[in-house]
Scaffold this active site. Structure first.
Site, mmCIF file in Angstrom:
data_model
loop_
_atom_site.group_PDB
_atom_site.id
_atom_site.type_symbol
_atom_site.label_atom_id
_atom_site.label_comp_id
_atom_site.label_asym_id
_atom_site.label_seq_id
_atom_site.Cartn_x
_atom_site.Cartn_y
_atom_site.Cartn_z
ATOM 1 N N GLN A 27 3.124 9.901 1.546
ATOM 2 C CA GLN A 27 4.423 9.229 1.707
ATOM 3 C C GLN A 27 5.416 9.628 0.607
ATOM 4 O O GLN A 27 6.621 9.434 0.768
ATOM 5 C CB GLN A 27 4.256 7.702 1.725
ATOM 6 C CG GLN A 27 3.520 7.211 2.975
ATOM 7 C CD GLN A 27 3.384 5.711 2.988
ATOM 8 O OE1 GLN A 27 2.462 5.160 2.396
ATOM 9 N NE2 GLN A 27 4.315 5.035 3.642
ATOM 10 N N HIS B 101 -4.639 1.311 7.556
ATOM 11 C CA HIS B 101 -3.282 1.871 7.675
ATOM 12 C C HIS B 101 -3.124 3.054 6.711
ATOM 13 O O HIS B 101 -2.581 4.103 7.083
ATOM 14 C CB HIS B 101 -2.284 0.740 7.392
ATOM 15 C CG HIS B 101 -0.840 1.125 7.322
ATOM 16 N ND1 HIS B 101 0.108 0.597 8.174
ATOM 17 C CD2 HIS B 101 -0.151 1.952 6.472
ATOM 18 C CE1 HIS B 101 1.304 1.103 7.871
ATOM 19 N NE2 HIS B 101 1.172 1.923 6.832
ATOM 20 N N GLU B 102 -3.623 2.902 5.485
ATOM 21 C CA GLU B 102 -3.468 3.959 4.476
ATOM 22 C C GLU B 102 -4.352 5.167 4.785
ATOM 23 O O GLU B 102 -3.923 6.306 4.618
ATOM 24 C CB GLU B 102 -3.779 3.433 3.067
ATOM 25 C CG GLU B 102 -2.942 2.249 2.589
ATOM 26 C CD GLU B 102 -1.453 2.396 2.802
ATOM 27 O OE1 GLU B 102 -0.954 3.545 2.874
ATOM 28 O OE2 GLU B 102 -0.776 1.366 2.932
ATOM 29 N N CYS C 109 5.729 -0.295 7.652
ATOM 30 C CA CYS C 109 5.422 0.928 6.897
ATOM 31 C C CYS C 109 6.660 1.343 6.129
ATOM 32 O O CYS C 109 7.760 1.338 6.683
ATOM 33 C CB CYS C 109 4.996 2.042 7.852
ATOM 34 S SG CYS C 109 4.546 3.569 7.003
ATOM 35 N N LEU C 110 6.465 1.691 4.861
ATOM 36 C CA LEU C 110 7.599 2.107 4.032
ATOM 37 C C LEU C 110 8.237 3.388 4.560
ATOM 38 O O LEU C 110 9.395 3.666 4.251
ATOM 39 C CB LEU C 110 7.143 2.299 2.581
ATOM 40 C CG LEU C 110 6.687 1.011 1.869
ATOM 41 C CD1 LEU C 110 6.052 1.339 0.520
ATOM 42 C CD2 LEU C 110 7.840 0.036 1.703
ATOM 43 N N HIS D 3 -2.746 7.326 7.244
ATOM 44 C CA HIS D 3 -1.734 8.224 6.658
ATOM 45 C C HIS D 3 -2.374 9.527 6.168
ATOM 46 O O HIS D 3 -1.787 10.600 6.298
ATOM 47 C CB HIS D 3 -1.041 7.566 5.458
ATOM 48 C CG HIS D 3 0.131 6.694 5.788
ATOM 49 N ND1 HIS D 3 1.254 7.148 6.442
ATOM 50 C CD2 HIS D 3 0.382 5.388 5.508
ATOM 51 C CE1 HIS D 3 2.140 6.158 6.562
ATOM 52 N NE2 HIS D 3 1.634 5.074 6.008
ATOM 53 N N GLY E 298 0.839 -1.199 0.000
ATOM 54 C CA GLY E 298 0.000 0.000 0.000
ATOM 55 C C GLY E 298 0.867 1.239 0.000
ATOM 56 O O GLY E 298 2.053 1.176 0.348
HETATM 57 O O1 GNR Z 1 4.006 -2.589 2.593
HETATM 58 C C1 GNR Z 1 3.328 -2.469 3.622
HETATM 59 N N1 GNR Z 1 3.007 -3.570 4.334
HETATM 60 C C2 GNR Z 1 2.091 -3.566 5.379
HETATM 61 C C3 GNR Z 1 2.032 -4.687 6.201
HETATM 62 C C4 GNR Z 1 1.128 -4.742 7.220
HETATM 63 C C5 GNR Z 1 0.249 -3.707 7.426
HETATM 64 C C6 GNR Z 1 0.298 -2.583 6.630
HETATM 65 C C7 GNR Z 1 1.209 -2.510 5.599
HETATM 66 S S1 GNR Z 1 1.250 -1.113 4.580
HETATM 67 C C8 GNR Z 1 2.917 -1.120 4.078
HETATM 68 C C9 GNR Z 1 3.174 -0.042 3.053
HETATM 69 C C10 GNR Z 1 2.935 1.316 3.660
HETATM 70 O O2 GNR Z 1 3.699 1.873 4.410
HETATM 71 N N2 GNR Z 1 1.796 1.888 3.376
HETATM 72 O O3 GNR Z 1 1.492 3.070 3.918
HETATM 73 NI NI NI Z 2 2.547 3.138 5.821
#
Ligand code: GNR
Ligand code: NI
Length: 172
Positions: free
Chosen positions: A51, A136-137, A94-95, A140, A46
């Site tokens: 980001q 999660h997104e 999270c990236l 953000h 995601g």
């Molecule tokens: O790549 C991602 N893996 C992930 C694993 C578990 C829960 C959420 C994520 S999202 C993350 C990519 C990211 O930072 N998206 O904002």
């Molecule tokens: Ni993230």
């Protein structure tokens, strides 16, 4: 193919509340394309526009496993319209917080309303990893990171580590 650099904590921009997309034009379609390129290249499941430094309510997701057929979805102005009482725990990453993983508890299922790249309003019911990822997104887009859902002790520790790392890089 155009990837863009991913912001890493403690970059303050990651705390921005992103603005709704008013018109889905060429600029937004190019943003979505660059987000998919950046997300697949990372690789991640995601990405939220903030980001890569763009303060717009745009999210890309693909939770298909390696070797499976790609299942890209772009969500513009996504909103959670219903959540399950049942919760689930997932070890999130999270990236913007590379190589740090911690368990987060969230609703197991959510219903999400969003616009697609054509501007059409759609609704999806998400469960499993897709439900975790979409929450999660959307976090953000509101300046919220998954570490905000863990203990303050763990959060402070990871922020400190990345703050130190950023300082060392700036000095190098
Ligand atoms: O790549 C991602 N893996 C992930 C694993 C578990 C829960 C959420 C994520 S999202 C993350 C990519 C990211 O930072 N998206 O904002
Ligand atoms: Ni993230």
């Amino acid at each position: 193919m155009a990837t863009r650099p991913i912001l890493i904590i403690p970059e303050p921009k990651l705390r921005t509340i992103s603005a709704p997309v008013e018109a889905i034009d060429g600029e937004i379609r190019k943003l979505v394309e660059d987000m998919f390129d950046t997300m697949y290249d990372a690789p991640g499941i995601g990405l939220a526009a903030i980001q890569i430094g763009v303060e717009k309510r745009v999210v890309t997701i693909d939770v298909a496993r390696e070797g499976e057929e790609k299942k890209p979805i772009a969500l513009i102005n996504p909103e959670i319209i219903a959540v399950s009482e049942e919760l689930s725990v997932y070890s999130e990453g999270c990236l913007s917080i590379p190589e740090y993983y911690e368990e987060v508890e969230r609703p197991a299922r959510v219903a999400v309303r969003f616009q697609d790249v054509e501007g059409k309003v759609r609704e999806v019911e998400a469960e499993g990893l897709f439900a975790t990822c979409v929450q999660h997104e959307i976090d953000h887009l509101n300046g919220v990171l998954f570490i905000d859902h863990i203990s303050k002790l763990k959060r402070d520790r990871v922020i400190k580590k990345f703050t130190k790392q950023a300082r060392h890089k700036a000095e190098a």
